[in-house]
Design a protein around this motif. Structure first.
Motif, PDB file in Angstrom:
ATOM      1  N   ARG A 402      -6.309   5.032  -9.061  1.00 22.65           N
ATOM      2  CA  ARG A 402      -5.587   4.675  -7.825  1.00 22.65           C
ATOM      3  C   ARG A 402      -6.002   3.283  -7.344  1.00 22.65           C
ATOM      4  O   ARG A 402      -5.175   2.500  -6.874  1.00 22.65           O
ATOM      5  N   VAL A 403      -7.282   2.973  -7.499  1.00 25.90           N
ATOM      6  CA  VAL A 403      -7.755   1.638  -7.093  1.00 25.90           C
ATOM      7  C   VAL A 403      -7.064   0.575  -7.944  1.00 25.90           C
ATOM      8  O   VAL A 403      -6.566  -0.435  -7.442  1.00 25.90           O
ATOM      9  N   ARG A 404      -6.988   0.825  -9.244  1.00 23.67           N
ATOM     10  CA  ARG A 404      -6.363  -0.152 -10.155  1.00 23.67           C
ATOM     11  C   ARG A 404      -4.898  -0.340  -9.824  1.00 23.67           C
ATOM     12  O   ARG A 404      -4.362  -1.439  -9.940  1.00 23.67           O
ATOM     13  N   LEU A 405      -4.263   0.741  -9.399  1.00 22.07           N
ATOM     14  CA  LEU A 405      -2.837   0.649  -9.046  1.00 22.07           C
ATOM     15  C   LEU A 405      -2.629  -0.192  -7.801  1.00 22.07           C
ATOM     16  O   LEU A 405      -1.679  -0.951  -7.676  1.00 22.07           O
ATOM     17  N   LYS A 406      -3.555  -0.016  -6.854  1.00 18.49           N
ATOM     18  CA  LYS A 406      -3.397  -0.730  -5.581  1.00 18.49           C
ATOM     19  C   LYS A 406      -3.845  -2.187  -5.695  1.00 18.49           C
ATOM     20  O   LYS A 406      -3.268  -3.074  -5.062  1.00 18.49           O
ATOM     21  N   PHE A 407      -4.900  -2.420  -6.453  1.00 19.98           N
ATOM     22  CA  PHE A 407      -5.412  -3.785  -6.600  1.00 19.98           C
ATOM     23  C   PHE A 407      -5.346  -4.170  -8.080  1.00 19.98           C
ATOM     24  O   PHE A 407      -6.372  -4.229  -8.771  1.00 19.98           O
ATOM     25  N   THR A 414     -12.906  -2.681  -8.796  1.00 20.76           N
ATOM     26  CA  THR A 414     -12.995  -1.348  -9.398  1.00 20.76           C
ATOM     27  C   THR A 414     -14.452  -1.000  -9.703  1.00 20.76           C
ATOM     28  O   THR A 414     -14.909   0.104  -9.402  1.00 20.76           O
ATOM     29  N   ASP A 459     -14.844  -2.302   0.843  1.00 20.96           N
ATOM     30  CA  ASP A 459     -13.816  -1.981  -0.153  1.00 20.96           C
ATOM     31  C   ASP A 459     -13.108  -0.665   0.195  1.00 20.96           C
ATOM     32  O   ASP A 459     -11.901  -0.533   0.008  1.00 20.96           O
ATOM     33  N   GLU A 462     -10.757  -1.168   3.040  1.00 24.14           N
ATOM     34  CA  GLU A 462      -9.505  -1.806   2.601  1.00 24.14           C
ATOM     35  C   GLU A 462      -8.622  -0.824   1.834  1.00 24.14           C
ATOM     36  O   GLU A 462      -7.403  -0.937   1.844  1.00 24.14           O
ATOM     37  N   PHE A 463      -9.256   0.142   1.217  1.00 26.11           N
ATOM     38  CA  PHE A 463      -8.483   1.100   0.418  1.00 26.11           C
ATOM     39  C   PHE A 463      -7.859   2.201   1.274  1.00 26.11           C
ATOM     40  O   PHE A 463      -6.682   2.538   1.124  1.00 26.11           O
ATOM     41  N   PHE A 464      -8.643   2.802   2.167  1.00 26.32           N
ATOM     42  CA  PHE A 464      -8.058   3.812   3.066  1.00 26.32           C
ATOM     43  C   PHE A 464      -8.542   3.594   4.504  1.00 26.32           C
ATOM     44  O   PHE A 464      -9.391   4.347   5.009  1.00 26.32           O
TER      45      PHE A 464
END
Ligand code: RUG
Length: 822
Positions: A402-407, A414, A459, A462-464
């Protein structure tokens, strides 16, 4: 029939006569002693049972009510609960303190002495554990269905003795004479497994599954303590787990005649909950500690499943039935254990299990200090919890996708966010696990919550971002005002009634009396009597005479370089030096009071204690200065010993390097009891200052941004040393051996660290601190103005009741409602 009514009345009646009869009855039937043969401890135990009987009615009614209502329950998971002594607090919450006093004094017994007899359960290191205890008090007072889950350490935080000025640690044998407040519940014991290996298999429905074949197990036995709210019928439960050998363990060995091995295994099992790790904000990757964490987490989660079963609720109802708060990362293994129980034991499919886990868990962070962040070496973890490691890998793989998809393309991010630290030796990052597995993440003061988002958890923010919030800490006014400061409690109540004990905001009504000369006089009188009581304690324990008319300047908390007790020490040395240079110097007489324990392995903190006691020896022994300044180090600072300290303080030292104290809670206890704060803009100091008004707070020092900027540009402590004569003189005096009988080596490590490194910027803040202390000095001489400021501090502390904190958690994270117990 008549007999039954009689028994009932003796167990619940609240009049002094009935209480006295019940007390004697308990002495006879529980302790098995007549009055003439009873020891002080017998009296204490009989008294405790008399109080507990009255609580059991509430406890049973609470359990029945919760069961009947199928209530949503807050489960507060904490490796530490620093409860302090129960007796006085329970008397306050039952509203029978005075009646019981009368009952006992009617027997010519010293009531206060019996209360002092209790060995406090010191099952915590400091602020974090004490916060958990305050929260239990508020949860019960606010009638929120809740359980505290933790560990029943056989030995709590060590007792501290001071020998030759050094800290010596003594084992805390708090259970030595029994614990009348707890009830063992062996019928609800659970099994906890460790070690071994895993193997894949296909189940009857053709699904891929994993089986864990553990190598050993222990039994977790719950011990329950009722936690009564203030003047309500709600009594919630603190459930602490004790490790025991599993029932079946010794049969084989025993039957083979291997008695020794059988006993050894029993001892090994019981070692698990033997002792609390005495570390404050320093992570040590000790295997036994991980065992303790997993042990109490697994016991608690299994207990929740049993409750769910007993109430015949489906698995899907788990997050509706329970909301689980992780007090720091100590219980963060709950993420993997809840997943394991759901997926492996209850055969829930992964996505569903992950939903349940995230909806159930929430995480509170208590520190930004990098050395406190828990990360377990992978090998150690794999050896103990092989199945959990696989689950963590799976959570990580899905999360990083999911991290790779968003960033997209941000490989560094990552790696930074991974649950596994792979920079060198591999570690599991428990804060990351807690963040990923929880639906809510909070810091413990506004500044701390902001800094979390900007630094250690940036991090993740920024993600959630929606998961993050602040929940400023609070403390319970029942223990920290009503119980600890009866004279102020009486005075306040005489003016505004007693509603403030439950609704601390009502203290604002005191503002209308702030200009009332008579009220001011009474306020001062109350403070003075508290100072006199503390002076008597100090005389009694340490044989040091302190003057209740001097300014009581107190710094009591764990000893730590970031808390900067040595900055306070530099101020004392500066004052001492000024008086020696100028014997007629006029200063406000002050008594410097310190209290606090150092982690046993933290050499610099222990040296700080030695420095303070060494300065005390010289200052208190010098006829030129001792009538103007005195220094006292109160040994064994724990909940019991702290209770007379807060009410007696004039000045509260909250002087940590800005950005490093997550919140602080001592700062709140002092201000509530009418002390003024000298402090940096750190932790909850920021909000205390906002509430009490900048004009009623002594602010000094660099702010967080300045600390960061100074470090960035290359901080050089020598610049400060060379440009400030008073600072240089103070440091040189310490280095010269003046406080160490000529020994120049003793304090060298401390002095060298300040001069060469000074990571906590004492030298940079010194000038500002001294200047601010001069303002304190002057302000204290204007008695009327000081009294005004003191009243306003207490009057404006409503925000820092733990009732407010708990209401915030209930509304914004836990989504629970009160349930009245009739
Ligand atoms: O150091 C923090 C205090 O600032 C805070 O007030 C307290 C309660 O939130 O927690 C203390 N703390 C943090 N104790 N242990 C840790 C890190 O594990």
């Amino acid at each position: 029939m008549l007999m039954q009514i009689q028994v009932e009345e003796d167990r619940i009646g609240l009049s002094p006569e009935i209480l006295r009869r019940a007390f004697l009855d308990n002495l006879f039937y529980i302790q098995g002693k007549p009055l003439a043969l009873a020891t002080k401890n017998d009296f204490y135990i009989a008294l405790a049972y008399t109080v507990r009987d009255r609580m059991l009615h509430c406890w049973n009614s609470t359990a029945s009510t919760y069961t009947a209502r199928g209530s949503r329950t807050v489960c507060y998971l904490s490796a530490e609960f620093l409860m302090g002594p129960h007796l006085g607090n329970n008397l306050i919450n039952l509203g029978i303190y005075d009646q019981m006093k009368q009952a006992i004094e009617g027997l010519d017994l010293d009531f206060e002495e019996l209360i002092a007899q209790e060995e406090e359960p010191g099952l915590g290191n400091g602020g974090l554990g004490r916060l958990a205890a305050c929260y239990l008090d508020s949860l019960a007072t606010l009638e929120i269905p809740s359980m505290g889950y933790g560990i029943r350490y056989e030995f709590g935080i060590f007792d501290q003795e001071i020998r030759d000025g050094w800290q010596v640690e003594i084992t805390d044998k708090w259970l030595r004479y029994g614990n009348p407040w707890e009830l063992p519940r062996p019928e609800w014991a659970v099994e906890i497994k460790f070690g071994g290996y895993t193997e894949p298999f296909t189940d009857d429905q053709g699904r891929y599954r994993v089986r864990w074949i553990p190598a050993w197990s222990v039994k977790g036995v719950p011990y329950d303590t009722p936690i009564l709210g203030y003047q309500v019928n709600t009594a919630n439960t603190l459930r602490l787990w004790k490790a025991e050998a599993p029932e079946s363990f010794d049969f084989e060995a025993f039957n083979q005649g291997n008695y020794y091995r059988a006993v050894q295994e029993k001892v090994a099992s019981e070692n698990l909950t033997k002792v609390l790790y005495p570390n404050d904000e320093k992570f040590e990757g000790k295997q036994l500690r991980l065992q303790q964490q997993f042990f109490f987490v697994s016991c608690s989660l299994q207990d929740m499943f049993h409750i769910l079963e007993r109430q015949q609720l489906p698995l899907e109802a788990f997050p509706q039935k329970f909301t689980v708060q992780l007090n720091d990362t100590h219980p963060a293994i709950a993420v993997a254990e809840l997943m394991r129980l759901l997926v492996d034991k209850y055969l829930v499919e992964w996505d569903k299990a992950w939903d349940i886990t995230q909806q159930t868990l929430a995480y509170t962070n208590h520190t930004l200090l990098p050395e406190a962040l828990e990360k377990w070496a992978l090998d150690l973890f794999a050896g103990l919890l092989p199945r959990h490691l696989e689950i963590i890998y799976e959570i990580n793989a899905r999360f990083l996708d999911r991290v790779r998809l968003k960033f997209v393309g941000d490989a560094e991010r990552t790696a930074r966010m991974s649950l596994i630290d792979e920079q060198g030796a591999r570690y599991i990052r428990m804060a990351h696990l807690a963040c990923v597995g929880s639906h809510a993440i909070n810091g413990v003061a506004a500044l701390h919550s902001e800094l979390l988002k900007q630094t250690v958890l940036k991090d993740f923010y920024e993600f959630f971002p929606e998961k993050f919030s602040n929940k400023t800490n609070g403390v319970t006014p029942r223990r920290w005002i009503a119980l600890s400061n009866p004279s102020m409690t009486k005075l306040i109540t005489s003016k505004i009634g007693s509603g403030w004990i439950k609704h601390l905001d009502q203290l604002r009504q005191l503002e209308s009396f702030v200009g009332d000369i008579e009220f001011q006089r009474q306020w001062r009188e109350s403070k003075r009597s508290n100072k006199q009581s503390l002076a008597a304690l100090v005389k009694n324990r340490l044989d040091i005479t302190i003057d209740p008319d001097s300014l009581f300047d107190v710094q009591s908390k764990r000893i730590h370089e970031y808390k900067r007790q040595h900055l306070n020490a530099l101020h004392i040395v500066t004052l001492y030096d000024s008086i020696k240079q100028n014997p007629t110097l006029e200063i406000t007489p002050r008594t410097f009071i310190f209290g606090g324990k150092a982690a046993p392995g933290y050499y610099m903190a222990k040296l700080m204690i030695k420095l303070i006691t060494a300065i005390a020896e010289v200052v208190n022994g010098d006829p030129d200065v001792r009538d103007r300044i005195k220094v006292v180090f109160i040994p064994d600072y724990n909940v019991t010993n702290s209770q007379p300290v807060y009410p007696a303080a004039d000045l509260s030292e909250q002087i940590s390097t800005a950005g490093l104290e997550a919140s602080g809670t001592g700062n709140m206890k002092f201000a509530m009891n009418g002390a003024l704060t000298i402090g940096t803009l750190d932790g909850a100091n920021v909000e205390i200052r906002e509430e009490v008004g900048a004009e009623n707070f002594f602010l000094f020092g660099l702010i967080t941004e300045e600390v960061a900027a100074l470090k960035e540009q290359g901080y050089n402590p020598w610049d400060y040393y060379h440009s400030n004569d008073a600072l240089k003189a103070a440091i040189d005096l310490i280095a010269s051996g003046h406080f160490s009988h000529g020994d120049r080596d003793l304090f060298k490590p401390l002095v060298d660290k300040l001069l060469h490194h000074d990571p906590f910027l004492l030298l940079a803040d010194y000038a500002s601190y001294i200047e601010c202390q001069t303002k304190v000095d002057q302000a204290y001489r204007d008695t009327q103005h000081w009294t005004r400021m003191s009243i306003l501090n207490a009057a404006r502390m409503g925000k820092f009741s733990s009732d407010r904190s708990i209401r915030d958690y209930c509304k914004e994270i836990w989504k629970v409602q009160p349930i009245e117990v009739l």
